[in-house]
Design a protein around this motif. Structure first.
Motif, PDB file in Angstrom:
ATOM      1  N   GLY A 155       0.841  -1.166   0.008  1.00 43.36           N
ATOM      2  CA  GLY A 155       0.039   0.025   0.097  1.00 43.36           C
ATOM      3  C   GLY A 155       0.911   1.372  -0.213  1.00 43.36           C
ATOM      4  N   PRO A 156       0.285   2.331   0.159  1.00 45.14           N
ATOM      5  CA  PRO A 156       0.932   3.639   0.084  1.00 45.14           C
ATOM      6  C   PRO A 156       1.727   3.585   1.380  1.00 45.14           C
ATOM      7  CG  PRO A 156      -1.364   3.855  -0.207  1.00 45.14           C
ATOM      8  CD  PRO A 156      -1.233   2.424  -0.054  1.00 45.14           C
ATOM      9  N   PHE A 157       2.637   4.595   1.376  1.00 47.71           N
ATOM     10  CA  PHE A 157       3.399   4.931   2.577  1.00 47.71           C
ATOM     11  C   PHE A 157       2.353   4.901   3.925  1.00 47.71           C
ATOM     12  CE2 PHE A 157       5.140   7.168   6.456  1.00 47.71           C
ATOM     13  CZ  PHE A 157       6.573   6.535   6.266  1.00 47.71           C
ATOM     14  N   PRO A 158       2.394   4.095   5.088  1.00 48.58           N
ATOM     15  CA  PRO A 158       1.668   4.007   6.114  1.00 48.58           C
ATOM     16  C   PRO A 158       1.360   5.315   6.829  1.00 48.58           C
ATOM     17  CG  PRO A 158       3.357   2.652   6.458  1.00 48.58           C
ATOM     18  CD  PRO A 158       3.387   3.397   5.348  1.00 48.58           C
ATOM     19  N   ASP A 159       0.574   6.246   6.460  1.00 55.59           N
ATOM     20  CA  ASP A 159       0.681   7.475   7.404  1.00 55.59           C
ATOM     21  C   ASP A 159       0.051   7.366   8.775  1.00 55.59           C
ATOM     22  OD1 ASP A 159      -2.026   7.171   6.787  1.00 55.59           O
ATOM     23  OD2 ASP A 159      -2.185   9.271   5.723  1.00 55.59           O
ATOM     24  N   VAL A 160      -0.313   6.102   9.287  1.00 57.67           N
ATOM     25  CA  VAL A 160      -0.833   6.151  10.574  1.00 57.67           C
ATOM     26  C   VAL A 160       0.263   6.144  11.561  1.00 57.67           C
ATOM     27  CG1 VAL A 160      -0.723   3.385  10.341  1.00 57.67           C
ATOM     28  CG2 VAL A 160      -2.174   4.584  12.119  1.00 57.67           C
ATOM     29  N   VAL A 161       1.439   5.701  10.995  1.00 61.44           N
ATOM     30  CA  VAL A 161       2.639   5.752  12.006  1.00 61.44           C
ATOM     31  C   VAL A 161       3.074   7.211  12.206  1.00 61.44           C
ATOM     32  CG1 VAL A 161       3.548   3.666  11.028  1.00 61.44           C
ATOM     33  CG2 VAL A 161       4.353   5.592  10.190  1.00 61.44           C
ATOM     34  N   LEU A 162       2.584   8.089  11.626  1.00 65.07           N
ATOM     35  CA  LEU A 162       3.040   9.333  11.684  1.00 65.07           C
ATOM     36  C   LEU A 162       2.177  10.211  12.794  1.00 65.07           C
ATOM     37  CD1 LEU A 162       3.691  10.768   8.373  1.00 65.07           C
ATOM     38  CD2 LEU A 162       5.116   9.626   9.567  1.00 65.07           C
ATOM     39  N   SER A 163       0.894   9.377  13.282  1.00 65.45           N
ATOM     40  CA  SER A 163       0.068   9.772  14.340  1.00 65.45           C
ATOM     41  C   SER A 163       0.473   9.438  15.597  1.00 65.45           C
ATOM     42  CB  SER A 163      -1.241   9.542  13.896  1.00 65.45           C
ATOM     43  OG  SER A 163      -1.492   8.078  13.849  1.00 65.45           O
ATOM     44  N   LEU A 164       1.718   8.658  15.606  1.00 65.87           N
ATOM     45  CA  LEU A 164       2.385   7.967  17.139  1.00 65.87           C
ATOM     46  C   LEU A 164       3.197   9.213  17.856  1.00 65.87           C
ATOM     47  CD1 LEU A 164       2.874   4.625  15.562  1.00 65.87           C
ATOM     48  CD2 LEU A 164       0.848   5.116  17.040  1.00 65.87           C
ATOM     49  N   PRO A 165       2.664   9.747  18.789  1.00 66.83           N
ATOM     50  CA  PRO A 165       3.421  10.832  19.374  1.00 66.83           C
ATOM     51  C   PRO A 165       4.537  10.524  20.259  1.00 66.83           C
ATOM     52  CG  PRO A 165       1.433  10.039  20.894  1.00 66.83           C
ATOM     53  CD  PRO A 165       1.250   9.467  19.757  1.00 66.83           C
ATOM     54  N   SER A 166       4.739   9.213  20.400  1.00 70.20           N
ATOM     55  CA  SER A 166       6.091   8.772  21.091  1.00 70.20           C
ATOM     56  C   SER A 166       7.028   8.120  20.529  1.00 70.20           C
ATOM     57  CB  SER A 166       5.712   8.072  22.398  1.00 70.20           C
ATOM     58  OG  SER A 166       4.678   8.652  23.263  1.00 70.20           O
ATOM     59  N   LEU A 167       6.720   8.101  19.125  1.00 71.27           N
ATOM     60  CA  LEU A 167       7.458   7.274  18.119  1.00 71.27           C
ATOM     61  C   LEU A 167       9.078   7.957  17.910  1.00 71.27           C
ATOM     62  CD1 LEU A 167       7.456   4.223  16.548  1.00 71.27           C
ATOM     63  CD2 LEU A 167       6.915   5.707  14.493  1.00 71.27           C
ATOM     64  N   LYS A 168       9.824   7.064  18.051  1.00 68.16           N
ATOM     65  CA  LYS A 168      11.245   7.685  17.834  1.00 68.16           C
ATOM     66  C   LYS A 168      12.020   6.604  16.710  1.00 68.16           C
ATOM     67  CE  LYS A 168      11.163  10.966  20.711  1.00 68.16           C
ATOM     68  NZ  LYS A 168      11.183  12.367  20.453  1.00 68.16           N
ATOM     69  N   TYR A 169      11.763   5.456  16.469  1.00 63.78           N
ATOM     70  CA  TYR A 169      12.524   4.516  15.695  1.00 63.78           C
ATOM     71  C   TYR A 169      11.642   4.018  14.879  1.00 63.78           C
ATOM     72  CZ  TYR A 169      15.359   0.625  14.389  1.00 63.78           C
ATOM     73  OH  TYR A 169      16.135  -0.343  13.467  1.00 63.78           O
ATOM     74  N   LEU A 170      11.538   4.477  13.702  1.00 63.71           N
ATOM     75  CA  LEU A 170      10.845   3.596  12.522  1.00 63.71           C
ATOM     76  C   LEU A 170      11.447   2.861  11.428  1.00 63.71           C
ATOM     77  CD1 LEU A 170       7.733   3.465  11.167  1.00 63.71           C
ATOM     78  CD2 LEU A 170       8.313   5.592   9.944  1.00 63.71           C
ATOM     79  N   ASP A 171      11.313   1.577  11.430  1.00 69.53           N
ATOM     80  CA  ASP A 171      11.772   0.757  10.422  1.00 69.53           C
ATOM     81  C   ASP A 171      10.865  -0.002   9.455  1.00 69.53           C
ATOM     82  OD1 ASP A 171      13.563  -1.099   9.068  1.00 69.53           O
ATOM     83  OD2 ASP A 171      14.676  -1.608  10.904  1.00 69.53           O
ATOM     84  N   LEU A 172      10.812   0.436   8.359  1.00 69.60           N
ATOM     85  CA  LEU A 172       9.783  -0.135   7.429  1.00 69.60           C
ATOM     86  C   LEU A 172      10.639  -0.890   6.089  1.00 69.60           C
ATOM     87  CD1 LEU A 172       7.092   2.678   7.172  1.00 69.60           C
ATOM     88  CD2 LEU A 172       7.109   0.807   8.498  1.00 69.60           C
ATOM     89  N   ARG A 173      11.649  -1.064   6.136  1.00 68.51           N
ATOM     90  CA  ARG A 173      12.453  -1.561   5.114  1.00 68.51           C
ATOM     91  C   ARG A 173      11.970  -2.883   4.558  1.00 68.51           C
ATOM     92  NH1 ARG A 173      18.489  -1.810   8.174  1.00 68.51           N
ATOM     93  NH2 ARG A 173      17.656  -2.109  10.112  1.00 68.51           N
ATOM     94  N   TYR A 174      12.365  -3.453   3.254  1.00 67.78           N
ATOM     95  CA  TYR A 174      12.110  -4.681   2.886  1.00 67.78           C
ATOM     96  C   TYR A 174      10.602  -5.034   3.073  1.00 67.78           C
ATOM     97  CZ  TYR A 174      17.187  -5.250   2.185  1.00 67.78           C
ATOM     98  OH  TYR A 174      18.356  -5.092   1.778  1.00 67.78           O
ATOM     99  N   ASN A 175       9.810  -3.995   2.506  1.00 65.11           N
ATOM    100  CA  ASN A 175       8.340  -4.069   2.422  1.00 65.11           C
ATOM    101  C   ASN A 175       8.136  -3.896   0.805  1.00 65.11           C
ATOM    102  OD1 ASN A 175       6.906  -5.107   4.919  1.00 65.11           O
ATOM    103  ND2 ASN A 175       8.420  -3.846   5.583  1.00 65.11           N
TER     104      ASN A 175
END
Length: 395
Positions: free
Chosen positions: A154-174
């Motif tokens: 799917g498109p870039f999962p913008d739901v992850v951008l609504s996570l206020p505490s997120l510091k480490y995001l790893d979406l590679r190899y999808n």
């Protein structure tokens, strides 16, 4: 190695953040005191419902990691970690899920939003597929999200951008595709890994407010040029990897403003023109890789004498001169590769014919407009024998 060290630093910070202590984990797994029971703990009851719903949409579990996901004692489930709630120290909650390298097939159900106490999700190297559920937005404490090496689409999962505490995001190899949302770079993330997807379009220009120290875009099809606004990363960015990202145009001088950089890898693109002398300001730079581009002109002395430099690769370009110590960097103990260029009196260089064809199309970077850049804007098309060859897979 540098990326690995960054990961361990983040994980250590996370473990402190959620109070993952070995004594508590041992107690959870082996003693099951009454105070650990989910009978009167709404957090654990809610987690039980979520995990049971998730187990129903797991279709293959060859290592049987979820085989013990039975009964209400969720803190004893494999891959599930409990810790005291940050807001209620006397209440245990499900604070982490780690199913890395499980080879599990399934998808993430909407009920995952019930795991609202999660600080960590590690699902690296499985076969989870589909799109990410919108209910992820309910994980307000989530600090680290690793979904790498799966089959999400799917498109870039913008739901992850609504996570206020997120510091480490790893979406590679999808299999995420389409453009990167500008908001990705306005969120207070410390590490962004989106390499090896199907992402396209231009890299967003709005880096205002970014705090990332590691950004890996490698092996996507972004096209266009690297925007000068990359300088907005100056106060935080330590590692920038844009390997095989279909970039063209000139390397903007603003890259030299990233004074904290330790790793800069721009290899396997179609970058043209000279190397900006501003890179001489990167006093912490340890690794610089410009391999497989179309750079011309001089390998600048200012880069070769960088105080922290350990590895410099400029091979497979069209450089015609090396300044000063650049001619013999190995004498300083630096790993150096300048093969397959247009350097006179150096071995393993391009043919005179190939060099002449490029030097006839000299590039003035002041005349290049970033907004006008596209893959065809390079003087050498992808089908040309002079164009860079495909990059190897990045891991």
């Amino acid at each position: 190695m540098a990326l690995l060290l960054t990961f361990h630093a983040l994980t250590s910070l996370l473990l402190f953040h959620v109070s993952f202590v070995s004594t508590a984990t041992h107690s959870l797994h082996h003693h099951h005191h009454k105070s650990h029971s989910s009978n009167h703990n709404q957090h654990l009851q809610q987690a039980y419902r979520a995990l049971q719903a998730w187990k129903k949409v797991i279709y293959s579990d060859p290592k049987n990691l979820t085989g013990d996901w039975i009964g209400p004692s969720v803190c004893s489930y494999t891959g599930v970690f409990c810790a005291p709630s940050p807001s209620e120290p006397n209440t245990l909650v499900v604070a982490g899920i780690d199913l890395n390298h499980g080879d599990i097939a399934g998808f993430l159900p909407e009920s995952i939003g019930l795991l609202s106490d999660l600080a960590l999700i590690h699902l690296n190297s499985n076969r989870f597929c589909g799109i990410l559920p919108r209910s992820l937005s309910q994980l307000s404490l989530l600090y680290e999200l690793d979904l790498s090496n799966n089959r999400f689409v799917g498109p870039f999962p913008d739901v992850v951008l609504s996570l206020p505490s997120l510091k480490y995001l790893d979406l590679r190899y999808n299999e995420f595709e389409g453009p990167l949302p500008p908001k990705l770079f306005t969120n207070p993330l410390d590490a962004i890994f989106v390499n090896n997807n199907r992402l396209t379009s231009l890299i967003p220009k709005d880096f205002t407010g970014t705090t990332a120290s590691v950004v890996v875009f490698a092996n996507n099809d972004f096209s266009g040029c690297l925007p000068p606004t990359i300088s907005h990363f100056a106060d935080t960015l330590e590692e920038l990897l844009l390997i095989n990202s279909s970039l063209s145009g000139c390397l903007p001088p603003e890259v030299g403003y990233l004074y904290k950089l330790r790793v800069l890898d721009m290899s396997y693109n179609s970058l043209v023109g000279p190397v900006p002398y501003s890179l001489a300001g990167l006093g912490h730079l340890e690794l610089l890789n410009l391999d497989h581009n179309m750079f011309t002109g001089t390998v600048p002395l200012g880069v070769c004498v960088l105080p922290s430099l350990q590895n410099l690769t400029v091979s497979d370009n069209y450089f015609s001169e090396e300044e000063g110590i650049c001619r013999n960097l190995t004498s300083r103990g630096i790993v150096f590769d300048d093969s397959n260029n247009c350097l006179p009196d150096k071995p393993n260089q391009r043919s005179h014919k190939d060099c002449e064809a490029v030097l006839e199309h000299s590039v003035d970077c002041y005349d290049y407009e970033c907004s006008a850049m596209a893959p065809q804007a390079s003087p050498f098309t992808a089908g040309s024998s002079l164009a860079p060859s495909p990059a190897p897979a990045y891991t």
